[in-house]
Design a protein around this motif. Structure first.
Motif, PDB file in Angstrom:
ATOM      1  N   MET A 212       0.826  -1.207   0.000  1.00  0.00           N
ATOM      2  CA  MET A 212       0.000   0.000   0.000  1.00  0.00           C
ATOM      3  C   MET A 212       0.865   1.264   0.000  1.00  0.00           C
ATOM      4  N   VAL A 213       2.037   1.202   0.618  1.00  0.00           N
ATOM      5  CA  VAL A 213       2.955   2.342   0.556  1.00  0.00           C
ATOM      6  C   VAL A 213       3.368   2.603  -0.887  1.00  0.00           C
ATOM      7  N   ILE A 214       3.701   1.536  -1.596  1.00  0.00           N
ATOM      8  CA  ILE A 214       4.096   1.673  -3.005  1.00  0.00           C
ATOM      9  C   ILE A 214       2.939   2.228  -3.825  1.00  0.00           C
ATOM     10  N   LEU A 215       1.740   1.677  -3.619  1.00  0.00           N
ATOM     11  CA  LEU A 215       0.579   2.126  -4.379  1.00  0.00           C
ATOM     12  C   LEU A 215       0.259   3.595  -4.112  1.00  0.00           C
ATOM     13  N   ALA A 216       0.427   4.028  -2.863  1.00  0.00           N
ATOM     14  CA  ALA A 216       0.098   5.416  -2.523  1.00  0.00           C
ATOM     15  C   ALA A 216       0.893   6.402  -3.351  1.00  0.00           C
ATOM     16  N   SER A 217       2.110   6.012  -3.724  1.00  0.00           N
ATOM     17  CA  SER A 217       2.923   6.884  -4.567  1.00  0.00           C
ATOM     18  C   SER A 217       2.686   6.612  -6.046  1.00  0.00           C
ATOM     19  N   GLU A 218       2.615   5.330  -6.403  1.00  0.00           N
ATOM     20  CA  GLU A 218       2.496   4.964  -7.821  1.00  0.00           C
ATOM     21  C   GLU A 218       1.148   5.349  -8.416  1.00  0.00           C
ATOM     22  N   ASP A 219       0.067   5.150  -7.676  1.00  0.00           N
ATOM     23  CA  ASP A 219      -1.273   5.303  -8.247  1.00  0.00           C
ATOM     24  C   ASP A 219      -2.052   6.516  -7.738  1.00  0.00           C
ATOM     25  N   ILE A 220      -1.533   7.160  -6.689  1.00  0.00           N
ATOM     26  CA  ILE A 220      -2.203   8.344  -6.139  1.00  0.00           C
ATOM     27  C   ILE A 220      -1.297   9.561  -6.210  1.00  0.00           C
ATOM     28  N   GLY A 221      -0.105   9.417  -5.712  1.00  0.00           N
ATOM     29  CA  GLY A 221       0.912  10.449  -5.868  1.00  0.00           C
ATOM     30  C   GLY A 221       0.465  11.826  -5.433  1.00  0.00           C
ATOM     31  N   ASN A 222       0.718  12.806  -6.286  1.00  0.00           N
ATOM     32  CA  ASN A 222       0.430  14.199  -5.954  1.00  0.00           C
ATOM     33  C   ASN A 222      -1.051  14.559  -6.067  1.00  0.00           C
ATOM     34  N   ALA A 223      -1.877  13.615  -6.508  1.00  0.00           N
ATOM     35  CA  ALA A 223      -3.318  13.862  -6.485  1.00  0.00           C
ATOM     36  C   ALA A 223      -3.808  13.965  -5.036  1.00  0.00           C
ATOM     37  N   ASN A 224      -3.094  13.291  -4.133  1.00  0.00           N
ATOM     38  CA  ASN A 224      -3.414  13.353  -2.703  1.00  0.00           C
ATOM     39  C   ASN A 224      -2.177  12.926  -1.923  1.00  0.00           C
TER      40      ASN A 224
ATOM     41  N   SER B 107      -9.548   7.584  -2.669  1.00  0.00           N
ATOM     42  CA  SER B 107      -8.786   8.799  -2.992  1.00  0.00           C
ATOM     43  C   SER B 107      -8.743   9.071  -4.498  1.00  0.00           C
ATOM     44  N   ALA B 108      -8.537  10.352  -4.847  1.00  0.00           N
ATOM     45  CA  ALA B 108      -8.263  10.693  -6.250  1.00  0.00           C
ATOM     46  C   ALA B 108      -6.997   9.972  -6.697  1.00  0.00           C
ATOM     47  N   LYS B 109      -6.916   9.645  -7.978  1.00  0.00           N
ATOM     48  CA  LYS B 109      -5.798   8.861  -8.493  1.00  0.00           C
ATOM     49  C   LYS B 109      -4.945   9.636  -9.502  1.00  0.00           C
ATOM     50  N   SER B 110      -3.656   9.344  -9.481  1.00  0.00           N
ATOM     51  CA  SER B 110      -2.739   9.887 -10.486  1.00  0.00           C
ATOM     52  C   SER B 110      -1.495   9.016 -10.534  1.00  0.00           C
ATOM     53  N   ASN B 111      -1.090   8.642 -11.727  1.00  0.00           N
ATOM     54  CA  ASN B 111       0.168   7.908 -11.878  1.00  0.00           C
ATOM     55  C   ASN B 111       1.235   8.801 -12.515  1.00  0.00           C
ATOM     56  N   ALA B 112       1.044  10.126 -12.410  1.00  0.00           N
ATOM     57  CA  ALA B 112       1.947  11.065 -13.084  1.00  0.00           C
ATOM     58  C   ALA B 112       3.382  10.949 -12.575  1.00  0.00           C
ATOM     59  N   ALA B 113       3.565  10.802 -11.269  1.00  0.00           N
ATOM     60  CA  ALA B 113       4.922  10.682 -10.727  1.00  0.00           C
ATOM     61  C   ALA B 113       5.573   9.381 -11.197  1.00  0.00           C
ATOM     62  N   TYR B 114       4.780   8.310 -11.207  1.00  0.00           N
ATOM     63  CA  TYR B 114       5.266   7.009 -11.693  1.00  0.00           C
ATOM     64  C   TYR B 114       5.683   7.094 -13.164  1.00  0.00           C
ATOM     65  N   MET B 115       4.855   7.733 -13.974  1.00  0.00           N
ATOM     66  CA  MET B 115       5.165   7.883 -15.392  1.00  0.00           C
ATOM     67  C   MET B 115       6.378   8.780 -15.601  1.00  0.00           C
ATOM     68  N   ALA B 116       6.517   9.805 -14.747  1.00  0.00           N
ATOM     69  CA  ALA B 116       7.631  10.735 -14.886  1.00  0.00           C
ATOM     70  C   ALA B 116       8.974  10.041 -14.723  1.00  0.00           C
ATOM     71  N   ILE B 117       9.095   9.203 -13.695  1.00  0.00           N
ATOM     72  CA  ILE B 117      10.388   8.535 -13.496  1.00  0.00           C
ATOM     73  C   ILE B 117      10.642   7.508 -14.590  1.00  0.00           C
ATOM     74  N   GLY B 118       9.559   6.901 -15.099  1.00  0.00           N
ATOM     75  CA  GLY B 118       9.717   5.969 -16.222  1.00  0.00           C
ATOM     76  C   GLY B 118      10.249   6.667 -17.464  1.00  0.00           C
ATOM     77  N   GLU B 119       9.678   7.836 -17.760  1.00  0.00           N
ATOM     78  CA  GLU B 119      10.143   8.616 -18.915  1.00  0.00           C
ATOM     79  C   GLU B 119      11.582   9.069 -18.717  1.00  0.00           C
ATOM     80  N   ALA B 120      11.904   9.505 -17.499  1.00  0.00           N
ATOM     81  CA  ALA B 120      13.262   9.977 -17.227  1.00  0.00           C
ATOM     82  C   ALA B 120      14.279   8.846 -17.351  1.00  0.00           C
ATOM     83  N   LEU B 121      13.931   7.670 -16.844  1.00  0.00           N
ATOM     84  CA  LEU B 121      14.839   6.523 -16.954  1.00  0.00           C
ATOM     85  C   LEU B 121      15.038   6.123 -18.421  1.00  0.00           C
ATOM     86  N   ALA B 122      13.962   6.219 -19.208  1.00  0.00           N
ATOM     87  CA  ALA B 122      14.079   5.917 -20.641  1.00  0.00           C
ATOM     88  C   ALA B 122      15.025   6.903 -21.320  1.00  0.00           C
ATOM     89  N   ALA B 123      14.945   8.170 -20.902  1.00  0.00           N
ATOM     90  CA  ALA B 123      15.844   9.183 -21.477  1.00  0.00           C
ATOM     91  C   ALA B 123      17.294   8.913 -21.096  1.00  0.00           C
TER      92      ALA B 123
END
Length: 418
Positions: free
Chosen positions: A273-285, A321-337
């Motif tokens: 749940m700690v992982i999910l709170a960042s991966e799937d909710i992130g800055n939305a809450n 809670s409101a959901k957002s995977n934006a932080a998760y996607m951001a690090i994925g994009e950065a690692l790809a770069a």
């Protein structure tokens, strides 16, 4: 009475092992160590049924050394010390500890001196991340090898091998007509696959035509709802996580109840749940991560049965809670770069300049300290030149992140895609 199929077919050499070629294939690091007879203490980390116990046995058989096995579920400091005392009178002793993540700090500490002095070579097996579950002092003295779930080709090859080579199955007239159900139910677990195959063939009799429908029918009749030792461990936690991600607190608390009934490790549930709170909710809450982290700390102190209340509070809050995977996607994009562009140079202005030589090389030159400017912001370049203007973090479509988007847009104007 005959041993189970998975035990009858347990490989005795690395060449017979299914999968794990990155560890045991020709030229691989673990195979090379075994061939040279210099095996380090190690932690084998991977899902159930991927070969952890088998690899430990193969190492002992290949090196022809004394081999002791303990289970962290049923053994403690007393048993560990008994093995260490015996090891002092022998040479090259290997101690295999299954589910080493279940050893507490005191039990793990009992191994330290023996591992450090080389009295024993420790091989620990775990399905949990050793960074969380193994003491840092012990972990630093071990190599960590990661085992992967078997892929479809590995599993099909294993099924065919069992039907052809097993002393019991090869006497039967077995037609492997379809394999999808066997593979899906096994989930990459070789032991589970072979046990299911044996169950199906025993049920169907001497002339067994194995189809997906027959496998599903037999499996639903005979397989337990939840096996706290790991058989459906990953299926249930997957359903739990996906229910929270899907904003269904009712389904989330149901799957939580299934895990509680099955005696699942509270730390495992809370950590997910700690992982999910960042991966799937992130800055939305952002409070979601705070609550999940507090839950992890609390259930470690409380334990069952009271921890079920804390777990339920967290699970239902995360699901609602409101959901957002934006932080998760951001690090994925950065690692790809990073993977694509390699080690791009840091802009001179934001390099550290602790020495005169570095200052003379213009490290830190023209850096603008943000707090010296209006709104604590100075528009300067922080990315390597090749990536200038690249947007990695794209705020999600929710109230809190829309505020972040608006703020970032006011700062960066048209530089990023806000």
């Amino acid at each position: 009475m005959s041993a189970p199929l998975a035990e009858r077919l347990r490989p005795s050499s690395l060449n017979e092992l299914a999968g794990q070629q990155h560890l045991t294939g020709k030229g691989s690091i673990l195979r090379t160590a075994i061939e040279h007879g210099k095996v380090p203490s190690m932690i084998l980390w991977g899902p159930p049924g991927t070969g952890k116990t088998t690899i430990a046995n193969i190492i002992a058989n290949t090196l022809k050394v004394p081999f002791y096995t303990l289970s962290a579920i049923s053994s403690g400091v007393k048993e560990v010390r008994e093995v260490i005392d015996m090891a002092k009178k022998q040479v090259g002793v290997i101690l295999f500890i299954d589910e080493i993540h279940r050893f507490n700090k005191g039990q793990q500490d009992a191994l330290l001196a023996a591992v450090e002095k080389g009295t024993i070579t420790l091989i620990g097996a775990t399905t949990e991340n050793p960074s969380f579950e193994v003491n840092s002092a012990l972990l630093s003295r071990c190599q960590v090898y990661v085992l992967r779930s078997l892929d479809e080709n590995d599993l099909i090859a294993l099924l065919k091998h069992a039907i052809k080579e097993d002393k019991i199955l090869h006497k039967k007239n077995i037609e492997l007509k379809e394999t999808a159900a066997l593979i899906n139910i096994s989930g990459g677990d070789a032991r589970k696959l072979l046990n299911l195959l044996e169950l199906v063939t025993e049920t169907l009799g001497e002339n067994a035509i194995i189809t997906d429908d027959k496998v599903m029918e037999i499996a639903q009749q005979r397989i337990a709802i939840y096996d706290k030792k790991g058989e459906q461990h990953y299926d249930i936690i997957s359903a739990f996580i996906k229910s929270i991600r899907g904003s269904d607190p009712n389904a989330a608390v149901y799957w939580l109840a299934r895990m509680i009934e099955g005696g699942e490790d509270v730390k495992f549930i809370a950590r997910r749940m700690v992982i999910l709170a960042s991966e799937d909710i992130g800055n939305a809450n952002p409070n979601a991560l705070l609550l999940a982290n507090a839950t992890f700390d609390a259930v470690n102190k409380i334990g069952y049965p009271e921890s079920r209340i804390i777990l339920s509070q967290c699970a239902t809050y995360l699901a609602a809670s409101a959901k957002s995977n934006a932080a998760y996607m951001a690090i994925g994009e950065a690692l790809a770069a990073v993977s694509k562009h390699g080690d791009l140079p840091v802009p001179l202005a934001i390099r550290n300049a602790p020495t005169r030589l570095m200052k003379n090389m213009d490290y830190g030159k023209n850096y603008e300290y943000s707090h010296n400017y209006e709104n604590n912001f100075s528009r300067q370049e922080y990315l390597p030149e090749e990536l200038s203007g690249t947007t990695f973090y794209d705020p999600g479509k929710n109230a809190r992140e829309e505020e972040l988007r608006k703020h970032l847009k006011s700062l960066w104007k048209d530089k990023y895609g806000y």
